[in-house]
Design an enzyme around this catalytic site. Structure first.
Site, mmCIF file in Angstrom:
data_model
loop_
_atom_site.group_PDB
_atom_site.id
_atom_site.type_symbol
_atom_site.label_atom_id
_atom_site.label_comp_id
_atom_site.label_asym_id
_atom_site.label_seq_id
_atom_site.Cartn_x
_atom_site.Cartn_y
_atom_site.Cartn_z
ATOM 1 N N LYS A 112 0.907 -1.218 0.073
ATOM 2 C CA LYS A 112 0.102 0.019 0.147
ATOM 3 C C LYS A 112 0.756 1.134 -0.042
ATOM 4 O O LYS A 112 0.305 2.468 -0.314
ATOM 5 C CB LYS A 112 -0.869 0.122 1.042
ATOM 6 C CG LYS A 112 -1.969 -1.320 0.760
ATOM 7 C CD LYS A 112 -3.247 -1.153 1.877
ATOM 8 C CE LYS A 112 -4.291 -1.904 1.585
ATOM 9 N NZ LYS A 112 -3.858 -3.420 1.695
HETATM 10 C C1 LIG Z 1 -4.522 -4.573 1.429
HETATM 11 C C2 LIG Z 1 -3.735 -5.809 1.305
HETATM 12 C C3 LIG Z 1 -4.023 -6.825 0.269
HETATM 13 C C4 LIG Z 1 -5.362 -6.965 -0.510
HETATM 14 O O1 LIG Z 1 -5.085 -6.094 -1.404
HETATM 15 P P1 LIG Z 1 -6.343 -5.180 -2.478
HETATM 16 O O2 LIG Z 1 -5.734 -4.350 -3.181
HETATM 17 O O3 LIG Z 1 -7.442 -4.999 -1.479
HETATM 18 O O4 LIG Z 1 -7.056 -6.408 -3.081
HETATM 19 C C5 LIG Z 1 -3.306 -8.107 0.295
HETATM 20 N N1 LIG Z 1 -2.052 -8.143 1.216
HETATM 21 C C6 LIG Z 1 -1.955 -7.172 1.771
HETATM 22 C C7 LIG Z 1 -0.719 -7.401 2.736
HETATM 23 C C8 LIG Z 1 -2.737 -5.890 2.139
HETATM 24 O O5 LIG Z 1 -2.155 -5.137 2.993
#
Ligand SMILES: *Cc1c(COP(=O)(O)O)cnc(C)c1O
Length: 461
Positions: A112
């Site tokens: 993220k």
């Molecule tokens: C947010 C997240 C996901 C999922 O990603 P999306 O874009 O919501 O599908 C998977 N793994 C981790 C570690 C995350 O923080």
């Protein structure tokens, strides 16, 4: 470049307004009116460029007049300067023709950071130009909140408030939110669950008096600017493995469908992607939907990959919009049915979705087993989310190179990793003192009026 809503009833916006608005007024999600294409020659020319240079070339057409070349280039440079790896998103080989794309070298150790760091810089640049201030409020089950606190800390024209469920995030996740020392960043521990936090957040956005008074802005994963930032690493990874001359597949640990939707955009832009594999944990609404055509909610069962514990997958609406031939009224109808529990995807739309997406799921036992197996056989310590991806990818390995996205660092989820392997993963050196830093957090009740009062008071200080 203009942006339209998946439900067809909201104003058409520029990139900047789309970013600052987040959710469209008709309840839909913004998508580009048309997608820019990259030719094979343009893709081939990305080989050997820095991550930042690829980011500029891939994203520039989406931004249009909202930022100058110089502003946009500076934002990209500042966004990725704090990453702990020169490649930003390095690729590692795991097995024959199976690669891991490490997306956890950012400041909060999860993918993220790629999007949040960039939109922090873009928000600040846009707001400094207009002299405005906004208040960002987000709800988190862990990773989004820490990435947002880290991205917006110390920015002059922004205050950021992150609501997390008290006692229900990991120690690392909590400390990444509560040890941010800048005065514009506020961690709020709500007495309730993640669903409560998200519900109060929605309430704040629906209180138009409050919303306008504090100029509320949202940075959750439906913000198109976040999805866009994630398109870039699909290009760097595919080009490293031979694109545009060779096809590549991706397997993506999925929750809200933001990350994998970025891969879909890359494909539509011209990147030769053979398969996009949706990997879910036991909360498998997407795997069930792609398998049966029925998109039906079942409630959330907490797992060892908590960032993928979702009831409904908000960004899936963007894929549905295309699968239904960009018919906003049809999407609005499906979303109305979803409120009553679910909907059936039409045969034509399902075929369209299956031409881009495959899917699989990993149970809790399979996830743990893969953490142990990858440590033993591949020499790689995986976080539980990445392990879901590597497990699901096993069914899709073959002649086309497969890239599984490693979405978080194993040290962010040490308990699950230790339970599976006996090894407690250490934090990277640059954050080894996380557990010594002082924490600053406000405990808040699960009550809209009290929360709004808290935000107002903090802003007045
Ligand atoms: C947010 C997240 C996901 C999922 O990603 P999306 O874009 O919501 O599908 C998977 N793994 C981790 C570690 C995350 O923080």
């Amino acid at each position: 470049m203009r942006y339209i809503s998946t439900r067809g009833q909201a104003p058409v916006l520029t990139f900047e307004d789309t970013m600052l608005t987040g959710l469209a007024r008709d309840g839909g999600l913004y998508v580009p009116e048309t997608l820019p294409r990259m030719s094979a020659a343009e893709i081939a020319a990305l080989a050997g460029l820095s991550y930042e240079d690829v980011a500029f070339r891939v994203m520039r057409p989406f931004v249009g007049e909202s930022f100058t070349d110089a502003e946009f280039g500076d934002c990209i440079a500042r966004a990725y300067a704090g990453f702990g790896h020169a490649a930003r998103a390095p690729l590692k080989q795991l097995q024959d023709n199976h690669f891991l794309l490490e997306l956890f070298h950012g400041p909060t150790l999860a993918f993220k950071d790629f999007a949040m760091q960039l939109i922090g810089q873009l928000f600040q640049t846009a707001l400094a130009r207009s002299g405005e201030r906004v208040t960002i409020v987000g709800a988190t089950s862990g990773d989004t909140g820490s990435a947002a606190m880290e991205a917006f800390r110390g920015l002059e024209n922004v205050d950021v408030f992150i609501l997390y469920p008290h006692g229900r995030v990991s120690d690392v996740q909590r400390r990444q939110m509560t040890t941010v020392s800048e005065a514009n960043a506020h961690a709020l521990a709500i007495d309730g669950t993640f669903d409560d936090a998200q519900a109060r957040l929605k309430d704040m956005f629906n209180d138009f008096v409050f919303r306008d008074e504090v100029r509320l802005a949202g940075v959750n994963s439906i913000n198109f600017a976040r999805v866009l930032a994630q398109v870039v690493y699909y290009f760097t990874a595919a080009v490293a493995l031979g694109a545009p001359h060779r096809e590549v597949s991706f397997c993506v640990p999925t929750g809200n469908f933001g990350d994998i939707f970025a891969g879909y955009l890359a494909k539509r832009m011209g990147l030769p992607i053979a398969r996009l594999v949706v990997a879910t944990n036991q909360n498998d609404i997407l795997h069930r939907a792609l398998s049966t055509g029925d998109y039906v909610t079942q409630g959330v069962a907490p797992s060892i990959s908590p960032s993928m514990d979702i009831q409904v997958s908000s960004n899936f609406e963007r894929a549905l919009f295309d699968a239904y031939g960009r018919d906003g009224a049809a999407v609005a109808q499906l979303m109305a049915e979803l409120k009553a529990g679910g909907f059936h995807i039409s045969q034509g739309a399902l075929e369209a979705l299956r031409s881009d997406f495959a899917s699989g799921r990993a149970s809790e036992a399979e996830t743990s087993a893969m953490i142990a197996r990858s440590r033993g056989e591949m020499g790689e310590l995986l976080c539980p989310h990445s392990a879901v991806g590597v497990h699901v990818a096993q069914d899709f390995l073959g002649a086309v190179p497969m890239v599984t996205l490693a979405t978080a660092h194993p040290a962010k989820f040490p308990d699950a990793v230790e339970a599976a392997t006996g090894i407690r993963p250490a934090l990277p050196a640059r954050m080894a003192d996380l557990f010594e830093r002082p924490e600053r957090v406000s405990r808040v009740p699960n009550d809209l009026t009290a929360l709004e009062a808290h935000v107002r008071e903090a802003l007045a200080r």
